[in-house]
Design a protein around this motif. Structure first.
Motif, PDB file in Angstrom:
ATOM      1  N   ALA A  21      15.280  14.358  -8.766  1.00 44.66           N
ATOM      2  CA  ALA A  21      16.293  15.156  -8.066  1.00 44.66           C
ATOM      3  C   ALA A  21      16.727  14.445  -6.790  1.00 44.66           C
ATOM      4  CB  ALA A  21      15.749  16.548  -7.746  1.00 44.66           C
ATOM      5  N   SER A  22      15.770  13.851  -6.095  1.00 42.96           N
ATOM      6  CA  SER A  22      16.093  13.104  -4.880  1.00 42.96           C
ATOM      7  C   SER A  22      16.990  11.918  -5.186  1.00 42.96           C
ATOM      8  CB  SER A  22      14.813  12.611  -4.202  1.00 42.96           C
ATOM      9  OG  SER A  22      14.014  13.692  -3.808  1.00 42.96           O
ATOM     10  N   ILE A  78      12.224   9.215   0.630  1.00 45.73           N
ATOM     11  CA  ILE A  78      12.858  10.538   0.734  1.00 45.73           C
ATOM     12  C   ILE A  78      12.725  11.071   2.157  1.00 45.73           C
ATOM     13  CG2 ILE A  78      12.874  12.909  -0.126  1.00 45.73           C
ATOM     14  CD1 ILE A  78      11.628  11.715  -2.766  1.00 45.73           C
ATOM     15  N   GLN A  91      15.608  12.440   5.059  1.00 47.34           N
ATOM     16  CA  GLN A  91      15.634  13.855   5.403  1.00 47.34           C
ATOM     17  C   GLN A  91      16.290  14.181   6.734  1.00 47.34           C
ATOM     18  OE1 GLN A  91      13.615  15.757   7.785  1.00 47.34           O
ATOM     19  NE2 GLN A  91      12.671  13.939   8.641  1.00 47.34           N
ATOM     20  N   ALA A 121      16.891  19.686   2.377  1.00 47.59           N
ATOM     21  CA  ALA A 121      16.500  19.491   0.978  1.00 47.59           C
ATOM     22  C   ALA A 121      15.628  18.248   0.825  1.00 47.59           C
ATOM     23  CB  ALA A 121      17.739  19.375   0.091  1.00 47.59           C
ATOM     24  N   TYR A 122      15.966  17.170   1.528  1.00 50.40           N
ATOM     25  CA  TYR A 122      15.162  15.952   1.439  1.00 50.40           C
ATOM     26  C   TYR A 122      13.781  16.152   2.048  1.00 50.40           C
ATOM     27  CZ  TYR A 122      19.263  13.318  -0.028  1.00 50.40           C
ATOM     28  OH  TYR A 122      20.352  12.852  -0.717  1.00 50.40           O
ATOM     29  N   VAL A 179       7.063  17.792  -1.237  1.00 51.42           N
ATOM     30  CA  VAL A 179       6.614  18.059  -2.609  1.00 51.42           C
ATOM     31  C   VAL A 179       6.012  16.797  -3.219  1.00 51.42           C
ATOM     32  CG1 VAL A 179       7.422  18.569  -4.968  1.00 51.42           C
ATOM     33  CG2 VAL A 179       8.174  20.003  -3.047  1.00 51.42           C
ATOM     34  N   ALA A 213      10.939  16.202  -8.543  1.00 49.49           N
ATOM     35  CA  ALA A 213      11.377  16.035  -7.147  1.00 49.49           C
ATOM     36  C   ALA A 213      11.891  14.618  -6.901  1.00 49.49           C
ATOM     37  CB  ALA A 213      10.238  16.372  -6.190  1.00 49.49           C
ATOM     38  N   LEU A 248      11.747  17.979  -0.526  1.00 50.46           N
ATOM     39  CA  LEU A 248      11.425  17.095  -1.647  1.00 50.46           C
ATOM     40  C   LEU A 248      10.379  16.051  -1.258  1.00 50.46           C
ATOM     41  CD1 LEU A 248      15.033  16.714  -3.066  1.00 50.46           C
ATOM     42  CD2 LEU A 248      13.106  17.824  -4.229  1.00 50.46           C
TER      43      LEU A 248
END
Length: 183
Positions: free
Chosen positions: A171-172, A125, A129, A134-135, A141, A168, A138
Motif C-alpha cells: 500500500a505504501s 516509509i 511520513q 497515512a505513512y 505497522v 502495508a 504504515l
C-alpha cells in the motif's frame, strides 16, 4: 494510473494469488499461522515452484520498479528495492523448515533479506511520513510487524502478522508511486 503503478499492482495481485493457491494445496498450511516463506522452505513439496514461479518474478518486478524510478522518484525506488530484496532473498535462500529465527547459513541470509525488506521498508516509509499521517501509520505497522515476527510468542499468528506487513508495504508503494515527482 501510470505504467509503474500498474506493474506494482499486477505483480502484487499475482503474488497474492500464487501464495493463496499454493497455500491451499499445501497440507496443513495456515495463512494465519505460517509465514509466506514456509511455502518455499527447503524440502517443501512446491519449493522450486514457489521460489522461481512466485518469489523470483515478484522480486524482479519490484527491482524493475526500483530501477525505473531511481532517478525520477527515489523514495519509490528505495521502497521497491527493499521489497524486491526480501523476495529475491526468499527465492535464492529458501528458509529452513518452519522458518526459524536462527538456523542454517541459508536461513541467516533469508532472514537478512527479510530484515532489509521490513526494517528498510519501514525506514523508507517513515521518511515519507513528514506531513502524511497515512505513512506514519504504515511505517508503524511494518516496523511493529518486524518486531513481532522476531518474537517466539508470535508463532501461532505470525503468518497473519506478516501478511499485514506485506499489505502495508505494498500500500505504501502504491501511495508513493502516486506522489508527484520529477519526471
Amino acid at each position: 494510473m501510470n505504467l509503474l503503478m500498474a506493474l506494482a499492482l499486477v505483480s502484487a495481485v499475482l503474488l497474492a494469488l500464487g501464495i493463496w493457491r499454493i497455500g491451499l494445496r499445501r497440507q496443513g498450511y495456515s495463512h494465519i499461522g505460517h509465514t509466506i516463506s514456509e511455502l518455499g522452505e527447503a524440502g517443501a513439496p512446491c519449493a522450486k515452484q514457489v521460489a522461481f514461479g512466485v518469489f523470483l518474478p515478484f522480486g524482479l518486478s519490484m527491482m524493475a520498479v526500483g530501477w525505473l524510478t531511481r532517478a525520477s522518484h527515489p523514495p519509490a525506488a528505495a521502497l521497491a528495492i527493499c521489497i524486491g530484496v526480501g523476495y529475491l532473498g526468499a527465492a535464492l535462500f529458501p528458509s529452513d523448515p518452519g522458518s526459524p529465527l536462527i538456523g542454517s547459513w541459508r536461513q541467516a541470509l533469508h532472514n537478512l533479506a527479510g530484515a532489509i525488506q521490513y526494517v528498510g521498508g519501514a525506514a523508507v516509509i517513515w521518511r515519507l511520513q513528514m506531513g502524511h499521517a497515512a505513512y506514519a501509520l504504515l511505517a508503524w505497522v511494518v516496523g511493529g510487524a518486524a518486531v513481532l515476527l522476531s518474537l517466539p510468542a508470535a508463532r501461532p499468528w505470525r503468518g497473519g502478522v506478516q501478511r499485514v506487513a506485506e499489505l502495508a508495504l505494498l500500500a505504501s508503494l502504491v501511495l508513493v508511486l502516486r506522489m508527484p515527482h520529477a519526471a
